[in-house]
Each structure stands twice: as C-alpha cells, then as structure tokens.
Enzyme design. Structure first.
Site: not given
Ligand code: MV4
Length: 669
Positions: A116, A200, A235, A292
């Site tokens: 990441k 973040e 997720h 992918r």
């Molecule tokens: C975040 C966020 C809010 N703020 N980053 C969740 C999985 C990971 N790949 C990134 N995720 C998130 N990152 C910041 N700075 C909220 C999420 C997140 C989320 C993101 C995409 C789809 C569903 C989600 C569900 C909960 C939290």
C-alpha cells in the site's frame, strides 16, 4: 491470436471466459478439483484436467500443476480469472518462463501495487490524488502521533500490508491515538506478518468509485468509465453499478485521467481497476489498484457494449486496443447484484447444500446472468459461495432498478439459504433508488434491510396445503387408474374415508409454530380452515409443476418445491419454507438443554475469545470461525459461564461439532 487457452479458475468466471473464447473460435482447457468433477465450467470447456483435491491450496492455487496441464494440453496462454493466482506475480513470471502468455499485467505491475505505501508513493509521483496522510518508513510512535495531530482527527490507521479493511482503526482524538496504534500494529503483525502502518485523514461518508482501465503493449491506455461499488457489507461488494449516480462529465474525465495516469505510472498492460474514495465534497483519492479482471466487470460491458474478455485476449496476444478513448461512450445504466448462498439473518453465514431447485429469470437484452452452477449442483465450503451475478441494463437508472427488482422476484433458489430477499430489500429502498448512499448504507439502514422473520401469511399456508392436497389427489388418481378395481371406494380421491367426515388435517411447521390446516372436500375444491380464517381454494398444476391457484377468488401462481418434508413456497419474490408434519416420523430432535455450542458449518477456528470460567452475557462473541473465506462469530446463546473449550485455534471442525460447553446462569459448571 491464440488457438487454445487454459482457464486457471472455476465457477462463473471460468464459464464467462469460456463463452468469449468459444465465440472467437479459441479452444478452451479447464482444470478442476475433486469437488468440481461435474461442474459447469468442466462441461463447457473443450478439455478438462483434474488437478487435485477440493481445497484450493491443493489444486487451483498450485502453479506447477496448472503449468503442467498447460504444457500437456498445448495451451498457449493462461487466463487466471479473479482470485486464486490472478494477482500472483511469481505465477505470472513462471508462465513467461514456461513460454506461456499470462493473460494479465506484467509481474512488475502486480508487485508495484502489492504494498500500500509503495503504491502510494508511485501514485504521488504520477500526480494521482492521495488522501492527506502519512505513508513513510519512519514508524516511531511519537512521530506517528505528531503526524496524526497534523492531519487532524478523525484519522484512520491502516496496515501497510493490509487490504479489505483488516487492521484498520479510526482514531477520533489525539488522546486515544497511542492505544489504537498499538492495537492496529498487533493486528497487522498477526494478520500480515508486518506491523507497519500508514495514516490517513478519515473520510466519514465516502463512496467507493472505481475506474476500469485498459492498456496494450504499444503504449496505448484508456479508461472505460466508472463503477460505483459503495453498497458493501464488511468490505464485500453487494451491488455494483455503472455509471455512478450523480457523476458528471467533468469529474468523470478527471477521475478517468487520474486512473490512466496510475496505469501508465506502473507500465500497466491489460485490464485493471483503479479504486478511489469519493468524498462528499467531490474530492477523490487513490485507494488501490486491482491488477485483474474484476467480478463486477459486466456492468461496464453492459454500458459500453464491449466484451472485456475479448479485449484481454487481444491485448495479451499483442494486438493494439480495439478503439481509442473517443470511440467509447456510455449507453444506459447497468446494475449487478451478487447472489450468494448465505443467510443475512445469521450474519451472512455461508449456506452449503444442494441446489434442489433453481429457476432464473429469462435472459434478454435487459437481463444477464453469469453463473457457474445449475440445478442439482452443490455449494460446498471449499470455495466462494456466490451462486450467480444478476446484471440488468436499461436506458435509465430507474429502468434498470425496476428490472432488477423484477428479476430478483423471479430468482428461485431452494436447497441453500440465499441473500436474494436481502438484495430485493436494498433494491427497493427509497434512499438507494434516490442514489443517496455511501459505503455506510447497509449499516445505516439495517432495520429496513433486515426485517424480522415474519410468520407465513395465510396465503402461503393455503398455497402449501393446496399443493399437498392436489399432489396427493393426483397420486391417488394414478393409483386408481393402475388398479384392477377402478371404482373401489379405496381409490376415491374426494377425501372419502370410512366412517369419517370428508376432511383432512395437515400440520405445517412454520419455524417454531405448528400451523394446523383442516381441508374439507367440496365439489369445487377445498374449504380450508386456517388458524385465523377460512378460505375456499382450488387449483391445478401446470406443465412446469407450478401451482395455478384460486384462493377465495384471487388468482395466483406459485412455485412450490417439495423436498423431503420441506415445502418451499415461492410466490411474488418471497420464499417461505414450511415443514409438513409427518406423524409417522416424529423424531423431535430438539436442541438439548444446558449449553452446547456447535459449529454452524464446517470451517476452521481462527480465534477463541474466552477461556473456561469466563462469565458471559447473551450475545457475547465466544469463538471466531473461518469458512469460505469469511469469518463468523459464534456468540453466547444466553447469559452464563464457559465451561470447557474443546478445540484450539487452527483446528478444522465439521458442521455440528461441539466447540465448547457452556452453563447457563443458575446451573453449575
Ligand atoms: C478509508 C475510508 C475512509 N477514509 N480511508 C476500507 C477498505 C480499504 N480498502 C479502504 N477502506 C476505507 N478506507 C479513509 N481515509 C473508508 C473505507 C471504507 C470503505 C471503503 C470502500 C468501500 C467500503 C468501505 C467500507 C468501510 C470503510
């Protein structure tokens, strides 16, 4: 172009790839595990080779076995699908080494996106917007605390090596940073063997927006617009759509350009997806890149009229992209719903079993179904429990949504519990219809989306009773027709019984409640006495076995599946299971009193949250099991004390195995 390709995958994506290959005149080679000997992808391929036992680790995840099959069958290229080996850079390299084309990006591009923090540095360099934060090497807690204070709260701590939300912590204020950092590090170390974290700014209501990109070996790269995948739970994507509601052309071209820049920055080739978080104020930030073809690629295909697997095969064989950015346009709106064998009422616990009845809406220009199973197949614990992807298209979002609701109402699955009614509840939610959602949608609207299980309505009980009576009457008639004495009173089908009133009593178990139905025979049908009403009913079975019923003057069609003692009544998109009480086989296997806690499904113990002697309240999580790539929490059924734990972390247990013993309050351990 290739003459023959190997598909290193199973299920719907293997079938999906085979379909395009066949259309292009390319021969296909499938591989299969013990569990998949009779699977659809094996039947559809031109050739199929057995590669090992059911667990993926011993079959679909073994590069050397797959390379052997490729050599043996003369395949020139390998399509990895998604999951399994699709983002394994070593496998991509091994293909190259064996003189085979890996239908995916170069190994270097896969590696660049693996970490990441490294991915972020590359994206920063390329001018792709990042969430304000810290992703450096220095992991000193004091320095991290200072960074967090500078970013401003709420702050999100993420594991550098993480993904899918594992190891994330939201920090609301400076005072709680230290403790949450320590917790995130522990989780990152145990989960990924790497305790590094990044920080973040936490976005409170982001949307998950992703851009489909494509690049070829000749320096061309473009995007095929966005997909909105905000409707997720823990997720896991639930619904995906394209275009994103509320997206305007200006934002679309800025996100598209950022995604193409991201692809170019890592020398990307083939199909990829750049994920962004879209904030309420319209800012978007790079999240990660998936190297992918993704599960939800069909919504992009439906709005662009392109076949992305065909594009992948073209690019992999050295062709240039089939068109330029200017030739692509969005036509209409598409939504995908993932139909899973899982129980939304039991925290989405995967459901295993045989698909004893499977009927789908008809496919058309508006309805597409990508599946890897047919009626009679089973859903096992070995793989992802997705049954199908239902994709709808229409000129407008409203039209697509209406088609989604209609198609879900026609989707009939008996034998495993599914999320179909849950999907229908999301599709029917006014906020979803208004396009008013973010990644917190399911949690925020859970009361509306997870309704209490209602008792079967009188209509459902009447349909089940009528069905049983009609089937019994049909059986009696064929017995009479086959008999030497056709007019014997014993073959009467009007309910005539010696010394009896002409009625019949059926008991249907509805969950915890036994529902009694008395059926009086009448020339025009049956008069049913139900707990709260009486109803004159009649009907017949059509050629598909569907019940065409008349319930007190209301005409209704229902599909009824009778399997063992279970009667599943499916009508108007709702499905209800009743059990026909058979007085002869009344074993009454009730849960023993005291406290036993058994594995709800076969799987692995991943965490024990209590020790013998722990006093717990009803609902306290006790054990975490993992099955079908998902974690499930087993909680205390009532207040009490944990007596004994029978397994250690790592143990693999069968369904029904007692995991621990438990004494309810008031009992002695
Ligand atoms: C975040 C966020 C809010 N703020 N980053 C969740 C999985 C990971 N790949 C990134 N995720 C998130 N990152 C910041 N700075 C909220 C999420 C997140 C989320 C993101 C995409 C789809 C569903 C989600 C569900 C909960 C939290």
């Amino acid at each position: 172009m290739f003459d023959k390709i190997l598909i290193a995958n199973r299920g719907e994506i293997a079938c999906r790839i085979i379909r395009t290959a066949r259309q292009m005149g390319i021969r296909t080679v499938a591989v299969y595990s013990d569990a998949d000997a009779d699977a659809l992808h094996v039947a559809l391929a031109d050739e199929a080779y057995h590669i090992g036992p059911a667990p993926a680790r011993e079959s679909y995840l073994r590069p050397e076995l797959i390379l052997d099959v490729a050599r043996q069958s003369g395949a020139q290229a390998i399509h990895p699908g998604y999951g399994f080996l699709s983002e394994n850079a070593d496998f991509a390299e091994a293909c190259d080494g064996a003189g085979l084309v890996f239908i995916g990006p170069p190994a270097g591009a896969i590696r660049a996106m693996g970490s990441k923090s490294a991915a972020k540095r590359i994206m920063e360099e390329a001018g792709v917007p990042l969430v304000p934060g810290y992703h450096g090497e220095d992991q000193d807690p004091g320095m991290l605390q200072d960074s967090a204070d500078r970013i401003g709260y709420p702050v999100l701590i993420k594991a550098t090596a993480g993904g899918g939300g594992k190891g994330m912590r939201v920090v609301r204020d400076s005072a709680s940073f230290g403790a949450l950092l320590a917790a995130a590090r522990r989780e990152a170390l145990s989960g990924f063997g790497d305790e590094r974290v990044l920080l973040e700014k936490y976005l409170t209501r982001p949307r998950h927006m992703e851009i489909q990109v494509f690049a070829d070996f000749h320096g061309n790269a473009l995007h095929l617009f966005e997909r909105d995948c905000s409707i997720q739970r823990r997720h896991q994507k639930v619904l995906e759509e394209a275009p994103a509601p509320g997206m305007d052309g200006e934002l679309r071209s800025r996100m598209g350009a950022a995604a193409v820049a991201a692809a170019r920055a890592i020398g990307y080739v083939g199909a990829g997806t750049v994920e962004f978080l879209l904030d309420e104020d319209g800012s978007f930030y790079f999240m990660e890149m998936n190297t992918r073809l993704q599960v939800e690629h069909p919504v992009t295909e439906m709005i662009t009229g392109q076949d992305l697997v065909r594009w992948q095969l073209g690019v992999a064989s050295g062709e240039t992209l089939p068109c330029g950015q200017d030739q692509l346009a969005i036509d209409g709106h598409a939504i995908e719903a993932r139909i899973y064998a899982e129980d939304p009422a039991r925290d989405f616990l995967p459901s295993t079993g045989t698909l004893t009845h499977l009927r789908t809406p008809p496919e058309s220009a508006h309805v597409r179904i990508d599946t890897g199973v047919r009626q009679g197949d089973s859903v096992s614990i070995n793989y992802d429990p997705m049954i199908a992807k239902l994709i709808v298209w229409d000129a407008t979002r409203d039209g697509a949504l209406r088609r989604l609701r209609a198609a879900l109402a026609e989707y009939q699955v008996v034998g495993v519990t599914t999320n179909v009614e849950f999907l229908a509840a999301v599709a029917a939610h006014p906020a979803f219809a208004a396009g008013d959602f973010d990644t917190g949608f399911i949690e925020r609207h859970s009361t509306a989306l997870f309704p209490e299980t209602e008792p079967a309505p009188a209509r459902t009980v009447a349909l089940a009773a009528l069905y049983v009576l009609l089937r019994r009457s049909a059986e009696a008639e064929s017995a009479a027709a086959a008999s030497s004495d056709r007019w014997s009173p014993w073959h009467q089908t009007t309910g005539w019984q010696l010394n009896c009133d002409n009625h019949h009593v059926l008991t249907l178990q509805d969950g915890e409640t036994a529902v009694c139905v008395t059926a009086h025979y009448r020339p025009e049908g049956y008069l049913l006495e139900l707990p709260d009403c009486r109803m004159l009913v009649s009907g017949r079975l059509d050629n598909d076995g569907d019940l065409l019923a008349d319930l007190g003057g209301m005409r209704i069609t229902a599909s009824i599946v009778w399997h063992g003692n279970d009667l599943t009544v499916i009508s108007h998109g709702s499905s209800h299971r009743l059990t026909l009480h058979d007085p002869l086989a009344d074993a009454g296997e009730q849960e023993v009193a005291g406290g036993r806690l058994t594995a709800p499904m076969p799987g692995k113990i991943v965490a024990l949250l209590v020790t013998p002697g722990t006093a717990v309240e009803r609902g306290t999580p006790l054990v975490i099991m993992e099955a079908m790539k998902m974690e499930h929490t087993i909680s205390a059924p009532r207040d009490g004390v944990v007596a004994e734990i029978h397994f250690a972390v790592g143990a693999v247990v069968n369904e029904g195995t007692e995991l621990l013993s438990f004494a309810a309050d008031g009992e002695t351990v």
